[in-house]
Design an enzyme around this catalytic site. Sequence first.
Site, PDB file in Angstrom:
ATOM      1  N   GLU A   1       0.835  -1.218   0.000  1.00 22.96           N
ATOM      2  CA  GLU A   1       0.000   0.000   0.000  1.00 22.96           C
ATOM      3  C   GLU A   1       0.864   1.260   0.000  1.00 22.96           C
ATOM      4  O   GLU A   1       0.773   2.118   0.883  1.00 22.96           O
ATOM      5  CB  GLU A   1      -0.962   0.002   1.191  1.00 22.96           C
ATOM      6  CG  GLU A   1      -1.992  -1.091   1.120  1.00 22.96           C
ATOM      7  CD  GLU A   1      -3.021  -1.065   2.242  1.00 22.96           C
ATOM      8  OE1 GLU A   1      -4.152  -1.523   2.026  1.00 22.96           O
ATOM      9  OE2 GLU A   1      -2.692  -0.612   3.352  1.00 22.96           O
TER      10      GLU A   1
ATOM     11  N   GLU B   1      -5.542  -8.093  -1.236  1.00 27.02           N
ATOM     12  CA  GLU B   1      -6.211  -7.902   0.056  1.00 27.02           C
ATOM     13  C   GLU B   1      -7.664  -7.558  -0.188  1.00 27.02           C
ATOM     14  O   GLU B   1      -7.979  -6.649  -0.956  1.00 27.02           O
ATOM     15  CB  GLU B   1      -5.586  -6.758   0.874  1.00 27.02           C
ATOM     16  CG  GLU B   1      -4.263  -7.061   1.511  1.00 27.02           C
ATOM     17  CD  GLU B   1      -3.801  -5.948   2.457  1.00 27.02           C
ATOM     18  OE1 GLU B   1      -4.649  -5.282   3.088  1.00 27.02           O
ATOM     19  OE2 GLU B   1      -2.578  -5.743   2.542  1.00 27.02           O
TER      20      GLU B   1
END
Length: 480
Positions: free
Chosen positions: A181, A373
């Site tokens: 991320e 995810e």
Amino acid sequence: MSNSSSKTGSEIRFPEGFLWGGAVAANQLEGAYNEDGKGLSVQDVTPKGLFGPVTEAPTPDNMKLVGIDFYHRYKEDIKLFAEMGFKVFRTSIAWSRIFPKGDEAEPNEKGLQFYDDLFDECLKYGIEPLVTLSHYETPLHLSKEYDGWVNRMLVDFYKRYVTTVFKRYKGKVKYWLTFNEINSILEAPFMSGGIYTPKDKLSKQDLYQAVHHELVASASAVKLCHEIDPEAEIGCMILSMPTYPLTPNPDDVVKVMEFEHRNYFFGDVHARGVYPGYMKRFFRENGIEIKFEPGDEEILRHTVDFISFSYYMSVCQTADPEKLAAGEGNILGGVPNPYLKSSEWGWQIDPQGLRIVLNAFYDRYQKPLFIVENGLGAVDELIVNEAGEKTVEDDYRIQYLNDHLVQVAEAIADGVEVMGYTTWGCIDLVSASTAQLKKRYGFIYVDRHDDGSGTLERYRKKSFYWYKEVIATNGSSLKR
């Protein structure tokens, strides 16, 4: 060309060889924070999670110090993943297990051996490791002594680390991710970028210079991976956040565009190898001058093989200051979407947003995509069922994952190239955002609680058997 793919009842299809699996991060489940030569990471001094205070040293209330003791129990857990039929297991290497302080010349052999053993265990069951090189786990020494990624020297420390693991695990690891991320550094500079300067004192100049250093390091890792192991593939990892205008007012649509630029920036550089014009404008208007070292432009042109991302929710944006003030919306700003329900933690649930972001990324980059995810954090209740087994009746999780996977199938029918799907927290672990264990994501219940109590025993939830069937049928068991 017909648009039958969007009609209710059309056949759900996933490609042959689709990589089904689950995802975790070392710092959220391994524990053993000070064993076998491991150094401290930024995780070891953040007992309250992503946005909590930083402590001087590890404190007993930090659930991550023990995690779910995966470091000692990984064989048992990998066996359970194999029972579900996993084709891929996403985990991360704790950088401070390999280089305890981050700036040493030589790696820690015991740390390297642990991941050798872990990857071997995966491969024994035919499970491909998908490995994140830096998942919110900057060595604490690099944060305190160098101010994390603000300092250019971290590029070389990172290159030394990734060169070490690429060489060590050549032939064992086919799929790599550079930074978890990576765009989250804008919201969580300490956890994501190891930046020790407090967020409220951090200048935009230093923040975006740190971003540049990470982007150069990421591209360097791509180059090194291709040189060291040409058979491996390496991608970036972005926190995806599809964004809707609250109204059709063009001012709201412009706000959406500006918000999405902040996140697209990271994918654009990784996939296209150059800084986009909209960011050059942002830098000009904010007095930011990114310092490029000789060779940086050339390095950035080493673009990723695929784009991976997390997806949990969407947000709305508005230019109306009154509506902005009325509600904080989701974790990255914006306002609540009146058409969506929220999880127990206020994350709005939007399965169609996953189809939207898959199409948006594929249209933009024309590179394979990997959903690494996606999941639902919830309070689970361990019960004894009629068969006398301890389990969790987590139909809410099954519904959430089913609905999102149906939208993945829709995107595939749209022509999007999707490599695989790994649910977040496939076994219960410590939450990154809140550092709680009661916020559970897994198919496997772990008997450990926020007060530190529990046996650490593992129990299969109802969703365990549901996901096993999804994988066995390559998605055809999903219900519209």
